[in-house]
Design a protein around this motif. Structure first.
Motif, PDB file in Angstrom:
ATOM      1  N   VAL A 213       0.851  -1.190   0.000  1.00 13.99           N
ATOM      2  CA  VAL A 213       0.000   0.000   0.000  1.00 13.99           C
ATOM      3  C   VAL A 213       0.883   1.234   0.000  1.00 13.99           C
ATOM      4  O   VAL A 213       1.867   1.309   0.749  1.00 13.99           O
ATOM      5  CB  VAL A 213      -0.928   0.011   1.241  1.00 13.99           C
ATOM      6  CG1 VAL A 213      -1.760   1.287   1.290  1.00 13.99           C
ATOM      7  CG2 VAL A 213      -1.818  -1.225   1.265  1.00 13.99           C
ATOM      8  N   ASN A 214       0.543   2.201  -0.811  1.00 11.50           N
ATOM      9  CA  ASN A 214       1.278   3.473  -0.838  1.00 11.50           C
ATOM     10  C   ASN A 214       0.891   4.280   0.407  1.00 11.50           C
ATOM     11  O   ASN A 214      -0.274   4.628   0.586  1.00 11.50           O
ATOM     12  CB  ASN A 214       0.929   4.256  -2.098  1.00 11.50           C
ATOM     13  CG  ASN A 214       1.701   5.562  -2.207  1.00 11.50           C
ATOM     14  OD1 ASN A 214       2.409   5.964  -1.267  1.00 11.50           O
ATOM     15  ND2 ASN A 214       1.567   6.229  -3.334  1.00 11.50           N
ATOM     16  N   PRO A 215       1.845   4.597   1.299  1.00 14.53           N
ATOM     17  CA  PRO A 215       1.495   5.344   2.515  1.00 14.53           C
ATOM     18  C   PRO A 215       0.816   6.678   2.229  1.00 14.53           C
ATOM     19  O   PRO A 215       0.007   7.142   3.044  1.00 14.53           O
ATOM     20  CB  PRO A 215       2.853   5.560   3.202  1.00 14.53           C
ATOM     21  CG  PRO A 215       3.733   4.485   2.674  1.00 14.53           C
ATOM     22  CD  PRO A 215       3.277   4.259   1.254  1.00 14.53           C
ATOM     23  N   ALA A 216       1.122   7.292   1.081  1.00 14.32           N
ATOM     24  CA  ALA A 216       0.523   8.586   0.749  1.00 14.32           C
ATOM     25  C   ALA A 216      -0.960   8.461   0.427  1.00 14.32           C
ATOM     26  O   ALA A 216      -1.692   9.464   0.453  1.00 14.32           O
ATOM     27  CB  ALA A 216       1.264   9.219  -0.437  1.00 14.32           C
ATOM     28  N   SER A 217      -1.427   7.242   0.132  1.00 17.85           N
ATOM     29  CA  SER A 217      -2.839   7.048  -0.216  1.00 17.85           C
ATOM     30  C   SER A 217      -3.721   6.780   0.999  1.00 17.85           C
ATOM     31  O   SER A 217      -4.941   6.676   0.872  1.00 17.85           O
ATOM     32  CB  SER A 217      -2.970   5.873  -1.201  1.00 17.85           C
ATOM     33  OG  SER A 217      -2.662   4.648  -0.545  1.00 17.85           O
ATOM     34  N   VAL A 218      -3.123   6.671   2.181  1.00 15.53           N
ATOM     35  CA  VAL A 218      -3.865   6.317   3.396  1.00 15.53           C
ATOM     36  C   VAL A 218      -4.321   7.577   4.120  1.00 15.53           C
ATOM     37  O   VAL A 218      -3.552   8.540   4.273  1.00 15.53           O
ATOM     38  CB  VAL A 218      -2.981   5.460   4.333  1.00 15.53           C
ATOM     39  CG1 VAL A 218      -3.707   5.179   5.645  1.00 15.53           C
ATOM     40  CG2 VAL A 218      -2.568   4.168   3.639  1.00 15.53           C
ATOM     41  N   ASP A 219      -5.573   7.583   4.567  1.00 14.71           N
ATOM     42  CA  ASP A 219      -6.073   8.655   5.423  1.00 14.71           C
ATOM     43  C   ASP A 219      -5.652   8.321   6.856  1.00 14.71           C
ATOM     44  O   ASP A 219      -6.377   7.662   7.597  1.00 14.71           O
ATOM     45  CB  ASP A 219      -7.598   8.748   5.312  1.00 14.71           C
ATOM     46  CG  ASP A 219      -8.168   9.823   6.239  1.00 14.71           C
ATOM     47  OD1 ASP A 219      -7.381  10.607   6.827  1.00 14.71           O
ATOM     48  OD2 ASP A 219      -9.407   9.853   6.405  1.00 14.71           O
ATOM     49  N   TRP A 220      -4.482   8.794   7.233  1.00 14.12           N
ATOM     50  CA  TRP A 220      -3.900   8.387   8.512  1.00 14.12           C
ATOM     51  C   TRP A 220      -4.694   8.909   9.709  1.00 14.12           C
ATOM     52  O   TRP A 220      -4.651   8.313  10.791  1.00 14.12           O
ATOM     53  CB  TRP A 220      -2.442   8.842   8.588  1.00 14.12           C
ATOM     54  CG  TRP A 220      -1.558   8.035   7.684  1.00 14.12           C
ATOM     55  CD1 TRP A 220      -1.057   8.405   6.475  1.00 14.12           C
ATOM     56  CD2 TRP A 220      -1.116   6.693   7.917  1.00 14.12           C
ATOM     57  NE1 TRP A 220      -0.325   7.387   5.936  1.00 14.12           N
ATOM     58  CE2 TRP A 220      -0.343   6.327   6.799  1.00 14.12           C
ATOM     59  CE3 TRP A 220      -1.298   5.779   8.939  1.00 14.12           C
ATOM     60  CZ2 TRP A 220       0.244   5.070   6.687  1.00 14.12           C
ATOM     61  CZ3 TRP A 220      -0.718   4.529   8.841  1.00 14.12           C
ATOM     62  CH2 TRP A 220       0.052   4.182   7.723  1.00 14.12           C
ATOM     63  N   SER A 221      -5.439   9.962   9.528  1.00 15.78           N
ATOM     64  CA  SER A 221      -6.225  10.489  10.647  1.00 15.78           C
ATOM     65  C   SER A 221      -7.345   9.537  11.046  1.00 15.78           C
ATOM     66  O   SER A 221      -7.873   9.610  12.159  1.00 15.78           O
ATOM     67  CB  SER A 221      -6.812  11.860  10.282  1.00 15.78           C
ATOM     68  OG  SER A 221      -7.723  11.733   9.195  1.00 15.78           O
ATOM     69  N   SER A 222      -7.715   8.631  10.159  1.00 21.39           N
ATOM     70  CA  SER A 222      -8.805   7.690  10.451  1.00 21.39           C
ATOM     71  C   SER A 222      -8.295   6.369  11.022  1.00 21.39           C
ATOM     72  O   SER A 222      -9.094   5.518  11.422  1.00 21.39           O
ATOM     73  CB  SER A 222      -9.599   7.403   9.169  1.00 21.39           C
ATOM     74  OG  SER A 222      -8.813   6.664   8.241  1.00 21.39           O
ATOM     75  N   ILE A 223      -6.963   6.191  11.052  1.00 24.19           N
ATOM     76  CA  ILE A 223      -6.405   4.925  11.532  1.00 24.19           C
ATOM     77  C   ILE A 223      -6.291   4.962  13.052  1.00 24.19           C
ATOM     78  O   ILE A 223      -5.663   5.850  13.620  1.00 24.19           O
ATOM     79  CB  ILE A 223      -5.021   4.656  10.906  1.00 24.19           C
ATOM     80  CG1 ILE A 223      -5.122   4.646   9.379  1.00 24.19           C
ATOM     81  CG2 ILE A 223      -4.446   3.335  11.420  1.00 24.19           C
ATOM     82  CD1 ILE A 223      -6.043   3.589   8.817  1.00 24.19           C
ATOM     83  N   ARG A 224      -6.928   3.985  13.702  1.00 20.35           N
ATOM     84  CA  ARG A 224      -6.910   3.920  15.162  1.00 20.35           C
ATOM     85  C   ARG A 224      -5.807   2.995  15.647  1.00 20.35           C
ATOM     86  O   ARG A 224      -5.501   1.977  15.023  1.00 20.35           O
ATOM     87  CB  ARG A 224      -8.257   3.421  15.682  1.00 20.35           C
ATOM     88  CG  ARG A 224      -9.397   4.393  15.440  1.00 20.35           C
ATOM     89  CD  ARG A 224     -10.741   3.779  15.779  1.00 20.35           C
ATOM     90  NE  ARG A 224     -10.731   3.068  17.060  1.00 20.35           N
ATOM     91  CZ  ARG A 224     -11.805   2.438  17.555  1.00 20.35           C
ATOM     92  NH1 ARG A 224     -12.951   2.457  16.876  1.00 20.35           N
ATOM     93  NH2 ARG A 224     -11.736   1.806  18.711  1.00 20.35           N
ATOM     94  N   GLN A 225      -5.223   3.351  16.800  1.00 22.73           N
ATOM     95  CA  GLN A 225      -4.130   2.557  17.340  1.00 22.73           C
ATOM     96  C   GLN A 225      -4.596   1.161  17.727  1.00 22.73           C
ATOM     97  O   GLN A 225      -3.860   0.182  17.575  1.00 22.73           O
ATOM     98  CB  GLN A 225      -3.521   3.270  18.551  1.00 22.73           C
ATOM     99  CG  GLN A 225      -2.227   2.648  19.039  1.00 22.73           C
ATOM    100  CD  GLN A 225      -1.636   3.396  20.210  1.00 22.73           C
ATOM    101  OE1 GLN A 225      -1.998   3.152  21.357  1.00 22.73           O
ATOM    102  NE2 GLN A 225      -0.743   4.323  19.931  1.00 22.73           N
ATOM    103  N   ASP A 226      -5.833   1.032  18.230  1.00 22.05           N
ATOM    104  CA  ASP A 226      -6.310  -0.282  18.670  1.00 22.05           C
ATOM    105  C   ASP A 226      -6.810  -1.146  17.516  1.00 22.05           C
ATOM    106  O   ASP A 226      -7.150  -2.310  17.714  1.00 22.05           O
ATOM    107  CB  ASP A 226      -7.411  -0.127  19.725  1.00 22.05           C
ATOM    108  CG  ASP A 226      -8.622   0.638  19.201  1.00 22.05           C
ATOM    109  OD1 ASP A 226      -8.485   1.333  18.177  1.00 22.05           O
ATOM    110  OD2 ASP A 226      -9.698   0.544  19.819  1.00 22.05           O
TER     111      ASP A 226
END
Length: 503
Positions: free
Chosen positions: A349-362
């Motif tokens: 997966v291209n890291p630039a394509s990920v909406d990182w604000s929506s990724i939860r730690q758990d």
């Protein structure tokens, strides 16, 4: 002539299973000339605290019982002596819970011979003294224990108030006198010096330097957060550490002459040794308290050039997720690759394509791997020693922390300050000269090399270290000493079996 005395009480954790049903061997009764030796034996047993043992665990009878019930007194004294002798010779904890670094040597002790000597000794208290002095460095540790116990009995010390780093020449009406008072409790040179009041004078600086050297810290004469934190540890903690150290050394398995690697976790030091000869000594970084490096005995089998790093899930969630949120392109530039599993297949997966604000730690949905290279977290070399905790030794691109006196910063694995020096030793005799090693590095290819002679590795936890006539006490960073002492003291009266308890 001997008599058989029924056992009393229940065995503590670590005692032999048969102990509760065993019998104790003791003289049937002393003659008129030997009663004094029985009272001296009882008196010596009441001083077991100086050996790090809890006298309550041995049910030592009061001397008054010798007049009112002489036969019972005699039996009870020898019963207590037999149990105490077993602990002094074999270790109070035969198999400490969760301590893969501690092994007792059953072949080194024929306890039945010690029992027989106790029965026949004209001065049995002297036998207890001899058993108490068996561990390496016992006299030094007992003296240090007496000093620490005296400090506890006198009320210990008051903590130094918090604040910025105290440096020589500074004045502070509250903290400098508190620092002086704290060090005077242990330093007779400072205690005899003129009181400098609120001024951090030369005498106080010299005392700080002596204390830092004895504690294995950076000797700079300054009292920053690390030095102050250790100075403020309660005196009772040191008592527990020395008690644990004494017991861990009892009947400990001695290393042979085989070349081996020893990592003392709370001392942050790795040594390569052959017998008593030290071939290499280096600073290391170990696991932080929340990700503690486990104790273990294993063998190093493989070295790996230019390793990739398969990031553990916890590291990915707690350490790398915030970094991906801040700078996904920068993480990709450092060789971090992101993968998702789709239909059972791993897909990059291209890291630039990920909406990182929506990724939860758990609920971290990705796998992360870092490519080999200069910036790889494992550096350019990894030393593999198969174990269930996936712990290994490795290089690191970040060299800034090796000069710190406290070096518990990793996620459990051990970072090496001198990886190439260790590499030279483990590859000895395998045809790997400096040029060949450099070619392996320069290839940028991951390459694993099995060792012709796998090396024993022991990751051990020893906060109390004896060096010549000096005792150094490191912080109990994982609380293992406290846990050890609690296990020592838990339970009822110890029972030792006749004819070889605990072997």
């Amino acid at each position: 002539m001997v008599g058989l005395l029924p056992s009393m009480g229940r065995a503590l954790p670590g005692a032999p299973e048969a102990a509760a049903e065993a019998v104790q061997v003791a003289p049937a009764g002393p003659g008129p000339q030997s009663w004094d030796s029985v009272f001296r034996l009882a008196a010596r047993l009441r001083r077991l605290g100086q050996d790090g043992l809890d006298t309550v665990a041995y049910a030592i009878p009061p001397d008054a019982m010798g007049s009112s019930e002489p036969a019972a007194f005699h039996a009870a004294v020898y019963h207590a002596a037999n149990a105490a002798l077993a602990d002094l010779v074999q270790g109070r904890l035969r198999q400490p819970t969760g301590r893969g670094d501690i092994l007792r040597d059953p072949s080194a002790v024929d306890f039945s011979r010690w029992q027989a000597e106790l029965v026949g000794a004209a001065e049995p208290a002297a036998l207890i003294d001899r058993a108490a002095n068996l561990p390496e460095g016992a006299a030094l540790l007992r003296a240090e224990l007496a000093k620490a116990g005296g400090l506890v009995a006198s009320g210990g010390w008051r903590p130094i108030p918090p604040g910025n780093t105290l440096e020589p020449g500074m004045q502070d009406q509250a903290r400098v006198p508190a620092l002086r008072e704290r060090l005077r409790a242990e330093d007779p040179v400072l205690a005899a010096a003129r009181d400098g009041g609120a001024t951090f004078d030369a005498a106080l600086e010299a005392a700080v330097r002596r204390w830092q050297a004895a504690s294995g810290l950076e000797v700079d004469g300054k009292v920053g957060p690390i030095t102050q934190g250790l100075l403020n540890r309660p005196a009772s903690g040191r008592v527990s550490q020395i008690r644990a150290a004494l017991d861990m050394r009892r009947n400990a398995m001695r290393p042979g002459d085989e070349r081996r690697i020893e990592v003392n976790i709370p001392d942050y030091v790795l040594t390569v040794q052959e017998g008593d000869r030290v071939l290499l000594k280096m600073n290391v970084i170990v696991g932080k308290p929340e990700r503690a490096t486990p104790t273990m005995r294993v063998r190093m089998t493989t070295v790996q050039f230019n390793p990739t790093w398969g990031v553990p899930e916890r590291n990915a969630r707690e350490d790398l997720l915030p970094r991906f949120r801040r700078d996904p392109a920068g993480m990709a530039a450092k060789g971090f690759r992101l993968y998702s599993v789709v239909g059972g297949e791993r897909v990059e997966v291209n890291p630039a394509s990920v909406d990182w604000s929506s990724i939860r730690q758990d609920r971290f949905p990705y796998l992360i791997r870092q490519d080999a290279g200069d910036g790889n977290a494992l550096g350019r070399i990894k030393f593999i020693m198969p174990n269930n905790d996936d712990i290994y030794l490795h290089d690191t691109p970040d060299r800034s922390l090796f000069g710190r006196p406290d070096r518990a910063f990793s996620s459990g694995c051990i970072r090496l300050s001198q990886p190439n020096e260790l590499l030279n030793i483990v590859l000895e005799g395998m045809g790997w000269d400096a040029a060949r090693v450099q070619r392996a590095y320069d290839s940028r290819q991951t390459q694993s090399v099995g060792l012709r002679r796998p090396l024993p590795v022991r990751l051990h936890y020893s906060t109390v270290v004896t060096e010549g006539s000096r005792v150094r006490v490191r912080p109990d960073i994982y609380g293992l000493d406290l846990a050890y002492v609690r296990e020592m003291d838990r339970g009822g009266v110890r029972v030792a079996a006749a004819g070889g308890a605990g072997r």
